[in-house]
Scaffold this motif. Structure first.
Motif, PDB file in Angstrom:
ATOM      1  N   LEU A 130     -12.066   0.396  -6.107  1.00 30.50           N
ATOM      2  CA  LEU A 130     -12.166  -0.602  -7.576  1.00 30.50           C
ATOM      3  C   LEU A 130     -11.792   0.934  -8.360  1.00 30.50           C
ATOM      4  CD1 LEU A 130     -15.303  -2.984  -6.888  1.00 30.50           C
ATOM      5  CD2 LEU A 130     -12.402  -3.073  -6.744  1.00 30.50           C
ATOM      6  N   ALA A 131     -12.013   1.305  -8.598  1.00 28.35           N
ATOM      7  CA  ALA A 131     -12.026   2.515  -9.681  1.00 28.35           C
ATOM      8  C   ALA A 131      -9.983   3.370  -9.051  1.00 28.35           C
ATOM      9  CB  ALA A 131     -12.596   3.974  -9.161  1.00 28.35           C
ATOM     10  N   ASP A 132      -9.757   3.523  -7.964  1.00 24.59           N
ATOM     11  CA  ASP A 132      -8.766   3.405  -7.935  1.00 24.59           C
ATOM     12  C   ASP A 132      -7.676   2.792  -8.380  1.00 24.59           C
ATOM     13  OD1 ASP A 132      -6.547   3.750  -6.965  1.00 24.59           O
ATOM     14  OD2 ASP A 132      -6.754   4.600  -4.530  1.00 24.59           O
ATOM     15  N   ILE A 133      -8.054   1.627  -8.136  1.00 24.65           N
ATOM     16  CA  ILE A 133      -6.714   0.230  -8.754  1.00 24.65           C
ATOM     17  C   ILE A 133      -7.297   0.550 -10.252  1.00 24.65           C
ATOM     18  CG2 ILE A 133      -6.743  -1.962  -8.623  1.00 24.65           C
ATOM     19  CD1 ILE A 133      -7.469  -2.284  -5.914  1.00 24.65           C
TER      20      ILE A 133
ATOM     21  N   LYS B 234      -7.008  12.356 -13.490  1.00 23.19           N
ATOM     22  CA  LYS B 234      -8.442  12.523 -14.540  1.00 23.19           C
ATOM     23  C   LYS B 234      -8.742  10.972 -15.005  1.00 23.19           C
ATOM     24  CE  LYS B 234      -5.577  16.179 -16.945  1.00 23.19           C
ATOM     25  NZ  LYS B 234      -4.442  16.647 -18.396  1.00 23.19           N
ATOM     26  N   CYS B 235      -8.520  10.098 -14.729  1.00 25.22           N
ATOM     27  CA  CYS B 235      -9.107   8.526 -14.909  1.00 25.22           C
ATOM     28  C   CYS B 235     -10.264   8.843 -13.787  1.00 25.22           C
ATOM     29  CB  CYS B 235      -8.535   7.021 -14.520  1.00 25.22           C
ATOM     30  SG  CYS B 235      -8.340   6.557 -14.595  1.00 25.22           S
ATOM     31  N   MET B 236      -9.515   8.887 -12.515  1.00 19.38           N
ATOM     32  CA  MET B 236     -10.596   9.118 -11.438  1.00 19.38           C
ATOM     33  C   MET B 236     -11.754  10.006 -11.760  1.00 19.38           C
ATOM     34  SD  MET B 236      -9.902   6.393  -9.307  1.00 19.38           S
ATOM     35  CE  MET B 236     -10.599   6.865  -7.853  1.00 19.38           C
ATOM     36  N   SER B 237     -11.632  11.337 -12.446  1.00 18.70           N
ATOM     37  CA  SER B 237     -12.806  12.259 -12.734  1.00 18.70           C
ATOM     38  C   SER B 237     -13.857  11.585 -13.822  1.00 18.70           C
ATOM     39  CB  SER B 237     -12.074  13.855 -13.599  1.00 18.70           C
ATOM     40  OG  SER B 237     -11.545  13.589 -13.618  1.00 18.70           O
ATOM     41  N   THR B 238     -13.422  11.035 -14.430  1.00 19.15           N
ATOM     42  CA  THR B 238     -13.971  10.683 -15.070  1.00 19.15           C
ATOM     43  C   THR B 238     -15.171   9.169 -14.969  1.00 19.15           C
ATOM     44  OG1 THR B 238     -12.945   8.389 -16.502  1.00 19.15           O
ATOM     45  CG2 THR B 238     -12.326  10.421 -17.504  1.00 19.15           C
ATOM     46  N   LYS B 239     -14.524   9.074 -13.625  1.00 18.10           N
ATOM     47  CA  LYS B 239     -15.280   7.910 -13.153  1.00 18.10           C
ATOM     48  C   LYS B 239     -16.512   8.414 -11.527  1.00 18.10           C
ATOM     49  CE  LYS B 239     -12.226   4.006 -13.784  1.00 18.10           C
ATOM     50  NZ  LYS B 239     -12.714   2.963 -14.850  1.00 18.10           N
ATOM     51  N   GLY B 240     -16.469   9.743 -11.935  1.00 15.80           N
ATOM     52  CA  GLY B 240     -16.942  10.296 -11.444  1.00 15.80           C
ATOM     53  C   GLY B 240     -16.313  10.991  -9.766  1.00 15.80           C
TER      54      GLY B 240
ATOM     55  N   ALA C 293      -9.793  -5.459  -2.866  1.00 17.10           N
ATOM     56  CA  ALA C 293     -10.715  -3.415  -2.555  1.00 17.10           C
ATOM     57  C   ALA C 293     -11.787  -4.112  -2.603  1.00 17.10           C
ATOM     58  CB  ALA C 293     -10.393  -3.096  -3.774  1.00 17.10           C
ATOM     59  N   GLU C 294     -12.345  -5.466  -3.869  1.00 13.74           N
ATOM     60  CA  GLU C 294     -13.816  -5.988  -3.709  1.00 13.74           C
ATOM     61  C   GLU C 294     -14.486  -6.629  -2.406  1.00 13.74           C
ATOM     62  OE1 GLU C 294     -13.026  -9.070  -6.315  1.00 13.74           O
ATOM     63  OE2 GLU C 294     -13.385  -7.888  -8.291  1.00 13.74           O
ATOM     64  N   LYS C 295     -13.247  -6.847  -1.283  1.00 12.63           N
ATOM     65  CA  LYS C 295     -13.983  -7.831  -0.104  1.00 12.63           C
ATOM     66  C   LYS C 295     -14.143  -5.918   1.293  1.00 12.63           C
ATOM     67  CE  LYS C 295     -12.714 -12.098  -0.474  1.00 12.63           C
ATOM     68  NZ  LYS C 295     -12.300 -13.261  -0.219  1.00 12.63           N
TER      69      LYS C 295
ATOM     70  N   ARG D 272       0.989  -1.111  -0.420  1.00 10.11           N
ATOM     71  CA  ARG D 272       0.126  -0.185  -0.123  1.00 10.11           C
ATOM     72  C   ARG D 272       0.677   1.080  -0.123  1.00 10.11           C
ATOM     73  NH1 ARG D 272      -5.784  -0.989   2.766  1.00 10.11           N
ATOM     74  NH2 ARG D 272      -6.237  -3.222   2.293  1.00 10.11           N
ATOM     75  N   ARG D 273       2.122   1.015  -0.432  1.00  9.16           N
ATOM     76  CA  ARG D 273       3.018   2.262  -0.345  1.00  9.16           C
ATOM     77  C   ARG D 273       2.758   3.667  -1.405  1.00  9.16           C
ATOM     78  NH1 ARG D 273       8.026   2.642   2.162  1.00  9.16           N
ATOM     79  NH2 ARG D 273       9.549   4.128   1.061  1.00  9.16           N
ATOM     80  N   TYR D 274       1.956   3.362  -2.073  1.00  7.16           N
ATOM     81  CA  TYR D 274       1.625   3.504  -3.092  1.00  7.16           C
ATOM     82  C   TYR D 274      -0.266   4.342  -3.340  1.00  7.16           C
ATOM     83  CZ  TYR D 274       6.108   2.409  -4.664  1.00  7.16           C
ATOM     84  OH  TYR D 274       7.560   3.013  -4.730  1.00  7.16           O
ATOM     85  N   GLY D 275      -0.470   4.157  -2.685  1.00  9.17           N
ATOM     86  CA  GLY D 275      -1.778   3.299  -2.447  1.00  9.17           C
ATOM     87  C   GLY D 275      -2.722   2.084  -2.523  1.00  9.17           C
ATOM     88  N   ILE D 276      -3.630   1.704  -2.426  1.00 11.64           N
ATOM     89  CA  ILE D 276      -3.785   0.286  -2.124  1.00 11.64           C
ATOM     90  C   ILE D 276      -3.671  -0.541  -3.806  1.00 11.64           C
ATOM     91  CG2 ILE D 276      -6.349   0.774  -0.655  1.00 11.64           C
ATOM     92  CD1 ILE D 276      -7.814   1.166  -3.028  1.00 11.64           C
TER      93      ILE D 276
END
Length: 326
Positions: free
Chosen positions: A272-275, A237-243, A133-135, A123-127
């Motif tokens: 999940l969006a993060d990953i 930017k990718c996260m923003s496309t997912k809301g 993450a699904e669980k 988790r050094r750079y986040g999950i």
């Protein structure tokens, strides 16, 4: 580092440190002077510990699978910690027996942390693990998140004094005072049986402050690298496309409040969006490569100090393994 993983690591580490403070051993003399360490091998007890949840040396799944930073070679692994702890506890029991006390100490390794060493590469750079993450969203599995930690057995006043060299096992006890110089004519070791065991193993001389400091610096420095900044921007930017509006992976877990236990579907969706965005932007690999370069230079700049620290750990482990070989 994800805050939930970090908090769990701190709790586990604190519990382990507390137990180690109260555990070490000594072989007191039948005269007024204490003799040196025993030479007979000590039986291993950790076979009773379930190792299923022990962290692997490197991640076995997810975006960080197989990754290991250069400085990890100079850190103490969880396996190292368990080996030293078990050796210390055996020595502590032998020491207490020499004073006429029988104590039962819990075997090491029953409350493993979520990561093998301080790098916390998972988790050094986040999950980084989609299946987790699904669980659990941004949280940790229940068996890692709600550990009670190992505790010392209740001891009489005399046992406490012989064991720790003080009148209390609690380091923060305001009424804690040094124990008497001797018990029934036998000299009490400095810091008791706990301190004696540390001295025999050489663990008092172990110091990982430099590698820990460099590890923190490399993460901060690498985050400023142009390639990493570009990758973080692309991830955002990718996260923003997912809301989701978020600037760095370290703030992603703040989008939806986390609660222990079963995470909300909203939290899982963010995770999940993060990953997925890390996957599409190759953020983890880009950041890892940048930090690897930083750490290689750090090692070159501090090779002597790091090598000496590693050698002290290696020596302590050799002593511990010899003791546990029986």
């Amino acid at each position: 580092m994800n805050r939930h993983a970090k908090t769990a690591s701190i709790v586990v580490a604190a519990a382990t440190a507390a137990l180690m403070t109260g555990c070490s051993a000594s072989t007191a003399d039948t005269s007024n002077k204490a003799k040196g360490p025993r030479t007979e091998p000590i039986a291993q007890e950790s076979s009773t510990v379930d190792k299923a949840n022990w962290p692997s040396a490197t991640p076995r799944s997810g975006l960080a699978k197989g990754l290991s930073l250069p400085l990890e070679d100079y850190m103490q692994t969880y396996q190292d910690t368990v080996t030293l702890d078990n050796a210390a506890r055996h020595l502590q029991k032998q020491c207490m027996a020499d004073y006429g006390f029988t104590v039962t100490l819990p075997p090491a390794g029953s409350t493993p942390p979520p990561n093998d060493n301080d790098a916390n590469i998972e988790r050094r750079y986040g999950i980084t693990d989609r299946a987790t993450a699904e669980k659990y969203g941004y949280g940790l599995p229940d068996d890692l998140q709600h550990q009670q930690g190992a505790t010392l057995p209740k001891m009489t006043t005399e046992e406490t004094e012989v064991f720790s060299g003080y009148t209390s096992l609690n380091l923060h006890d305001p009424n804690r005072t040094p124990a008497p110089a001797a018990y029934k004519g036998k000299e009490i070791h400095k810091n008791g049986c706990a301190g004696w065991a540390d001295d025999q193993l050489g663990t008092r001389n172990l110091d990982f402050s430099l590698v820990s400091e460099l590890d923190g610096q490399s993460l901060t420095q690498s985050q400023k690298a142009p390639a990493v900044q570009d990758a973080i921007t692309a991830w955002s930017k990718c996260m923003s496309t997912k809301g989701y509006t978020v600037d760095t992976p370290y703030n992603a877990d703040k989008i939806v409040p986390h609660t222990d236990g079963t995470p909300s579907q909203d939290e899982i969706d963010v995770a999940l969006a993060d990953i997925d965005c890390k996957t599409s932007t190759d953020l983890v690999k880009i950041w890892f490569d940048a930090e690897t370069a930083v750490q290689k230079q750090q090692i070159a700049d501090h090779r002597d100090e790091l090598t000496k620290s590693k050698a002290r750990n290696t020596t302590a482990l050799a002593v511990a393994k010899t003791a546990l070989a029986g």
